[in-house]
Scaffold this motif. Structure first.
Motif: not given
Length: 103
Positions: A90-95
């Motif tokens: 999730i963090e990787s997608v949300r920057g």
């Protein structure tokens, strides 16, 4: 308490960190996730550059269901440990936004 079928519904998606070639689809952000899938499909080697069908909507109010739970510090730590790779995805997608529990 939980049968084998129930456990499938609560199992983490990732059992290790997502690889760069894996595309993460966030149900909470279906429109943006569908656009990422469309971009990936349009790139080589597939070059399938057609729009995808609209992703079906969920139950009204489902996006706020996590706020119905009392998220104690102990419970948050258990969830962070069990779903660490999912939260990382999730963090990787949300920057870099942390996948805050219960929001």
């Amino acid at each position: 308490f939980l049968g084998p079928r129930d456990q499938l519904h609560v199992a983490p998606v990732f059992t290790s960190a997502p690889r760069p070639e894996q595309l993460v689809f966030l149900l909470e952000e279906a429109r943006a996730s569908t656009q990422r899938v469309e971009c990936a499909l349009c790139a080589p080697p597939w070059r399938y550059c057609m729009p995808l069908p609209r992703f079906p909507g969920g139950q009204p109010g489902a996006e706020h269901r996590a706020s119905d739970v009392t998220w104690t510090a102990d419970l948050q730590e258990l969830v962070k440990d069990r779903y660490r790779y999912d939260l990382s995805a999730i963090e990787s997608v949300r920057g870099g936004e942390d996948g805050e529990i219960g929001r």
